[in-house]
Design a protein around this motif. Structure first.
Motif, short mmCIF file in Angstrom:
data_model
loop_
_atom_site.label_atom_id
_atom_site.label_comp_id
_atom_site.label_asym_id
_atom_site.label_seq_id
_atom_site.Cartn_x
_atom_site.Cartn_y
_atom_site.Cartn_z
N THR A 47 0.81 -1.22 0.00
CA THR A 47 0.00 0.00 0.00
C THR A 47 0.84 1.26 0.00
O THR A 47 0.35 2.32 -0.39
CB THR A 47 -0.97 0.04 1.20
N LEU A 48 2.09 1.16 0.41
CA LEU A 48 2.94 2.36 0.45
C LEU A 48 3.83 2.52 -0.78
O LEU A 48 4.48 3.54 -0.94
CB LEU A 48 3.81 2.34 1.71
N ARG A 49 3.85 1.53 -1.65
CA ARG A 49 4.67 1.62 -2.88
C ARG A 49 4.06 2.59 -3.88
O ARG A 49 2.85 2.77 -3.93
CB ARG A 49 4.79 0.26 -3.54
N ARG A 50 4.91 3.13 -4.71
CA ARG A 50 4.45 4.05 -5.76
C ARG A 50 4.62 3.46 -7.15
O ARG A 50 4.53 4.17 -8.13
CB ARG A 50 5.23 5.36 -5.67
N ASP A 51 4.84 2.18 -7.23
CA ASP A 51 5.09 1.52 -8.50
C ASP A 51 3.76 1.29 -9.23
O ASP A 51 2.94 0.50 -8.78
CB ASP A 51 5.79 0.19 -8.25
N PRO A 52 3.54 1.97 -10.36
CA PRO A 52 2.28 1.81 -11.08
C PRO A 52 2.00 0.37 -11.52
O PRO A 52 0.86 -0.04 -11.63
CB PRO A 52 2.43 2.72 -12.30
N HIS A 55 -0.14 -1.40 -8.95
CA HIS A 55 -1.35 -0.70 -8.51
C HIS A 55 -2.47 -1.66 -8.10
O HIS A 55 -3.10 -1.49 -7.06
CB HIS A 55 -1.85 0.27 -9.58
N ARG A 97 -0.26 6.78 4.29
CA ARG A 97 -0.56 6.82 2.86
C ARG A 97 -0.75 8.25 2.37
O ARG A 97 -0.27 8.60 1.30
CB ARG A 97 -1.81 5.99 2.56
N HIS A 100 2.68 9.81 2.45
CA HIS A 100 3.57 9.15 1.50
C HIS A 100 3.22 9.50 0.05
O HIS A 100 4.09 9.58 -0.80
CB HIS A 100 3.48 7.63 1.71
N ARG A 101 1.95 9.71 -0.21
CA ARG A 101 1.51 9.99 -1.57
C ARG A 101 1.22 11.45 -1.81
O ARG A 101 0.62 11.81 -2.81
CB ARG A 101 0.27 9.15 -1.89
N HIS A 105 -5.25 9.80 -1.98
CA HIS A 105 -5.52 8.49 -1.42
C HIS A 105 -6.75 7.87 -2.05
O HIS A 105 -7.58 8.54 -2.62
CB HIS A 105 -5.66 8.56 0.11
#
Length: 107
Positions: A47-52, A55, A97, A100-101, A105
Motif C-alpha cells: 500500500t505504500l509503494r508508488r510503482d504503477p 497498482h 498513505r 507518502h503519496r 488516497h
C-alpha cells in the motif's frame, strides 16, 4: 490538531514503534504468528509503494486492510494474532498513505 504528547509519546508513535519492533523482533512467534505478521507486512509494504505496475496488488492489499471483500484470513485476525490493534493500525496507515503519496488516497 496534533495528538497530545505524553511522557510515553503519542499513540501513533507507540504504534509505529510496536509495529516495527514486531518486524525486527527477536522474540519467538508460532508459525501462525509469523504467517500473520508476514501478511500484514506485505500488505503495508504494497500500500505504500508508488510503482504503477503494482497498482492492482496495492489496491487489493488496501481493501484487505480496510476489511472489504472476502478473505480466508481477515486483517483483524492477523493483527490479533500478533498483538496489534487493527483499528489503530488502520488509522496510522491512512495517515502514512496520505503523507507518502502527497495527499492523494484511495477510499
Amino acid at each position: 490538531m496534533a495528538p497530545r504528547q505524553t511522557s510515553q509519546g503519542s499513540p501513533e508513535q507507540t504504534l509505529h514503534h510496536r509495529y516495527h519492533a514486531l518486524l525486527s523482533s527477536r522474540q519467538t512467534f508460532t508459525s501462525e504468528q509469523n504467517l500473520m505478521l508476514a501478511l500484514i507486512a506485505d500488505a503495508v509494504d504494497l500500500t505504500l509503494r508508488r510503482d504503477p505496475s503494482e497498482h492492482h496488488a496495492a489496491a487489493q492489499a488496501w481493501d484487505w486492510i480496510l476489511g472489504f471483500g472476502r478473505s480466508s484470513i481477515s486483517f483483524e485476525d492477523a493483527c490479533d494474532a500478533v498483538g496489534l490493534d487493527p483499528r489503530a493500525l488502520r488509522k496510522y496507515l491512512k495517515r502514512l498513505r496520505i503523507n507518502h503519496r502527497g495527499g492523494g488516497h484511495r477510499h
